[in-house]
Design a protein around this motif. Structure first.
Motif, PDB file in Angstrom:
ATOM      1  N   CYS B 177       0.835  -1.206   0.000  1.00 48.38           N
ATOM      2  CA  CYS B 177       0.000   0.000   0.000  1.00 48.38           C
ATOM      3  C   CYS B 177       0.867   1.253   0.000  1.00 48.38           C
ATOM      4  CB  CYS B 177      -0.915   0.028   1.226  1.00 48.38           C
ATOM      5  SG  CYS B 177      -2.300  -1.076   1.010  1.00 48.38           S
ATOM      6  N   ILE B 178       2.008   1.166   0.647  1.00 45.73           N
ATOM      7  CA  ILE B 178       2.895   2.326   0.702  1.00 45.73           C
ATOM      8  C   ILE B 178       3.850   2.313  -0.484  1.00 45.73           C
ATOM      9  CG2 ILE B 178       4.743   3.361   2.123  1.00 45.73           C
ATOM     10  CD1 ILE B 178       3.036   2.573   4.558  1.00 45.73           C
ATOM     11  N   GLY B 179       3.943   1.163  -1.143  1.00 48.38           N
ATOM     12  CA  GLY B 179       4.794   1.061  -2.328  1.00 48.38           C
ATOM     13  C   GLY B 179       6.254   0.851  -1.969  1.00 48.38           C
ATOM     14  N   THR B 180       6.463   0.173  -0.844  1.00 47.20           N
ATOM     15  CA  THR B 180       7.843  -0.103  -0.449  1.00 47.20           C
ATOM     16  C   THR B 180       7.986  -1.601  -0.169  1.00 47.20           C
ATOM     17  OG1 THR B 180       9.611   0.499   1.085  1.00 47.20           O
ATOM     18  CG2 THR B 180       7.385   0.471   1.992  1.00 47.20           C
ATOM     19  N   THR B 181       9.088  -2.009   0.415  1.00 47.10           N
ATOM     20  CA  THR B 181       9.312  -3.428   0.686  1.00 47.10           C
ATOM     21  C   THR B 181       9.124  -3.709   2.183  1.00 47.10           C
ATOM     22  OG1 THR B 181      11.637  -2.886   0.804  1.00 47.10           O
ATOM     23  CG2 THR B 181      10.856  -3.843  -1.253  1.00 47.10           C
ATOM     24  N   ARG B 182       9.267  -4.996   2.565  1.00 48.65           N
ATOM     25  CA  ARG B 182       8.963  -5.389   3.934  1.00 48.65           C
ATOM     26  C   ARG B 182       9.916  -4.833   4.974  1.00 48.65           C
ATOM     27  NH1 ARG B 182       6.740 -11.317   5.593  1.00 48.65           N
ATOM     28  NH2 ARG B 182       7.526 -10.851   7.671  1.00 48.65           N
ATOM     29  N   VAL B 183      11.194  -4.730   4.609  1.00 48.18           N
ATOM     30  CA  VAL B 183      12.199  -4.346   5.622  1.00 48.18           C
ATOM     31  C   VAL B 183      11.926  -2.962   6.235  1.00 48.18           C
ATOM     32  CG1 VAL B 183      14.665  -3.995   6.070  1.00 48.18           C
ATOM     33  CG2 VAL B 183      13.916  -5.905   4.640  1.00 48.18           C
ATOM     34  N   PRO B 184      11.764  -1.918   5.409  1.00 47.06           N
ATOM     35  CA  PRO B 184      11.494  -0.609   6.044  1.00 47.06           C
ATOM     36  C   PRO B 184      10.167  -0.571   6.805  1.00 47.06           C
ATOM     37  CG  PRO B 184      11.415  -0.452   3.635  1.00 47.06           C
ATOM     38  CD  PRO B 184      11.944  -1.802   3.957  1.00 47.06           C
ATOM     39  N   ILE B 185       9.170  -1.336   6.329  1.00 45.08           N
ATOM     40  CA  ILE B 185       7.886  -1.371   7.035  1.00 45.08           C
ATOM     41  C   ILE B 185       8.048  -2.045   8.395  1.00 45.08           C
ATOM     42  CG2 ILE B 185       5.599  -2.526   6.998  1.00 45.08           C
ATOM     43  CD1 ILE B 185       5.790   0.066   5.396  1.00 45.08           C
ATOM     44  N   CYS B 186       8.806  -3.128   8.399  1.00 44.61           N
ATOM     45  CA  CYS B 186       9.056  -3.870   9.635  1.00 44.61           C
ATOM     46  C   CYS B 186       9.732  -2.944  10.648  1.00 44.61           C
ATOM     47  CB  CYS B 186       9.954  -5.058   9.302  1.00 44.61           C
ATOM     48  SG  CYS B 186      10.221  -6.127  10.691  1.00 44.61           S
ATOM     49  N   ARG B 187      10.715  -2.170  10.188  1.00 43.36           N
ATOM     50  CA  ARG B 187      11.413  -1.211  11.041  1.00 43.36           C
ATOM     51  C   ARG B 187      10.437  -0.153  11.583  1.00 43.36           C
ATOM     52  NH1 ARG B 187      15.764   0.418   7.267  1.00 43.36           N
ATOM     53  NH2 ARG B 187      16.780  -1.613   7.198  1.00 43.36           N
ATOM     54  N   ALA B 188       9.575   0.361  10.690  1.00 47.14           N
ATOM     55  CA  ALA B 188       8.632   1.412  11.094  1.00 47.14           C
ATOM     56  C   ALA B 188       7.608   0.859  12.097  1.00 47.14           C
ATOM     57  CB  ALA B 188       7.935   1.999   9.867  1.00 47.14           C
ATOM     58  N   ILE B 189       7.159  -0.383  11.869  1.00 51.54           N
ATOM     59  CA  ILE B 189       6.219  -1.011  12.812  1.00 51.54           C
ATOM     60  C   ILE B 189       6.878  -1.107  14.191  1.00 51.54           C
ATOM     61  CG2 ILE B 189       5.148  -3.238  13.427  1.00 51.54           C
ATOM     62  CD1 ILE B 189       4.297  -3.531  10.534  1.00 51.54           C
ATOM     63  N   ASN B 190       8.143  -1.508  14.203  1.00 50.40           N
ATOM     64  CA  ASN B 190       8.848  -1.613  15.484  1.00 50.40           C
ATOM     65  C   ASN B 190       8.961  -0.258  16.186  1.00 50.40           C
ATOM     66  OD1 ASN B 190       9.152  -4.376  15.625  1.00 50.40           O
ATOM     67  ND2 ASN B 190      11.000  -4.352  14.348  1.00 50.40           N
TER      68      ASN B 190
END
Lengths: 219, 219
Positions: B177-190
């Motif tokens: 949905c944000i148009g990025t990959t899992r790694v930065p999302i995982c970091r942001a969720i943390n």
């Protein structure tokens, strides 16, 4: 949104629809740099550009600006707060002295109901704008500034294949269209100059190699 | 586009318009993961979701995807290649087993001309989508991934102020949905977990502090 000067709303309307619009609209003059409306204001008017040039933009802080569109003769704006939320979603400013046709909320609704051609044209223009916005989102995600700049230059260029093509736009305007600042745009312009895709002098871009420019823009 | 599940096209239509739509539409079933149409195909149909969930997305390369919208009961799609360029501007895929109402080009045009309410609703929905897309462009320019993630979580959340709020969405879906990959999302969720704005476990986000989340999203 992005640049819509190639999509003239007027041209597609019947003379009957045009007469109707002129009969209910008021003409309002704006001087260069006058604000037509501010983002977040309540909006009650629909505008059609009769002459001049209007910029649709948003800004956060004093230095960050994003230009969504430059609108010229025959282009419309302001419909969003008449059809959706009443709050203006962006600001509008006269880039040059401009004359606008101003149509109030009630007259606009009447136009919609009684003139199916007007409504169909509105729909088609909104679809083009939505498509442009979604392509812009894609470009922002999948391309770097160099590619986005190359794409904007192609978008602004007169539609011809006869080289060289002159595009009148300065670095600041380009930076605001891409939503960035002057420094990265200046760097990207120099890269495009180095590979001989364009030349740049005082607010004037000359496209030297359109094919190469399109390829950098992934078009 | 972005998420439209709160804007039901059906709900706003008169029963006369609804009857008309059902009388001219064909029902077509799609299994989970079936493609409804591919980007760049020529499009000749307009779709309304009768049941299930449809994803509108674009992809460049095998790993980069951008989800524009999840559409559910009452939402429409496919109008863009019936009103503008005939080429599909994005792909559509069934996220779950889904039933769609399919309306061909000619019937769609007839609906537009003969049912002003249908047309007005179409206009209003397009304006909402355009507004969402332009807001997304703004967010991409002016906010970092943390702010955009916080905004998406608020957007997906059921509309209530009673905490905790459960949002069913996994990291991959959020990344697309944000148009990025899992790694930065995982970091942001943390990061959002650390400041106790949310909790996250197996495809389920729990909003613990809605006010803080909105403030991070600049909402």
């Amino acid at each position: 949104m992005t640049i819509l000067k190639k999509v003239s709303f007027f041209k597609k309307l019947s003379s009957k629809d045009l007469e109707k619009i002129f009969s209910i609209a008021k003409v309002k003059k704006f001087n260069k740099n006058d604000i037509v409306f501010h983002k977040s204001e309540i909006g009650n008017n629909f505008f059609v550009v009769q002459s001049g040039k209007i910029k649709i933009f948003t800004s956060i802080g004093p230095n960050k600006k994003k230009t969504f569109a430059f609108l010229e003769k025959g282009d419309f704006f302001g419909e969003m707060s008449l059809l959706g939320s009443k709050i203006r979603s962006a600001s509008a400013q006269a880039v040059t002295d401009s004359e606008l046709l101003v149509i109030g909320r009630l007259s606009f609704k009447k136009l919609l109901v009684k003139n199916p051609d007007f409504t169909l044209n509105l729909l088609q223009t909104l679809v083009i704008r939505l498509n442009n916005s979604d392509r812009e989102i894609e470009n922002m995600l999948f391309h770097n500034i160099l590619g986005r700049l190359a794409g904007k230059i192609v978008e602004f260029a007169p539609k011809t294949n006869k080289l060289p093509i002159i595009v009148n736009i300065d670095q600041n305007e380009l930076a605001e269209c891409i939503g960035t600042t002057r420094v990265p745009i200046c760097r990207a312009i120099n890269s495009l100059k180095k590979c001989k895709a364009i030349d740049y002098k005082r607010s004037e871009i000359t496209i030297l190699n359109l094919k190469q420019l399109k390829s950098i823009a992934n078009m």
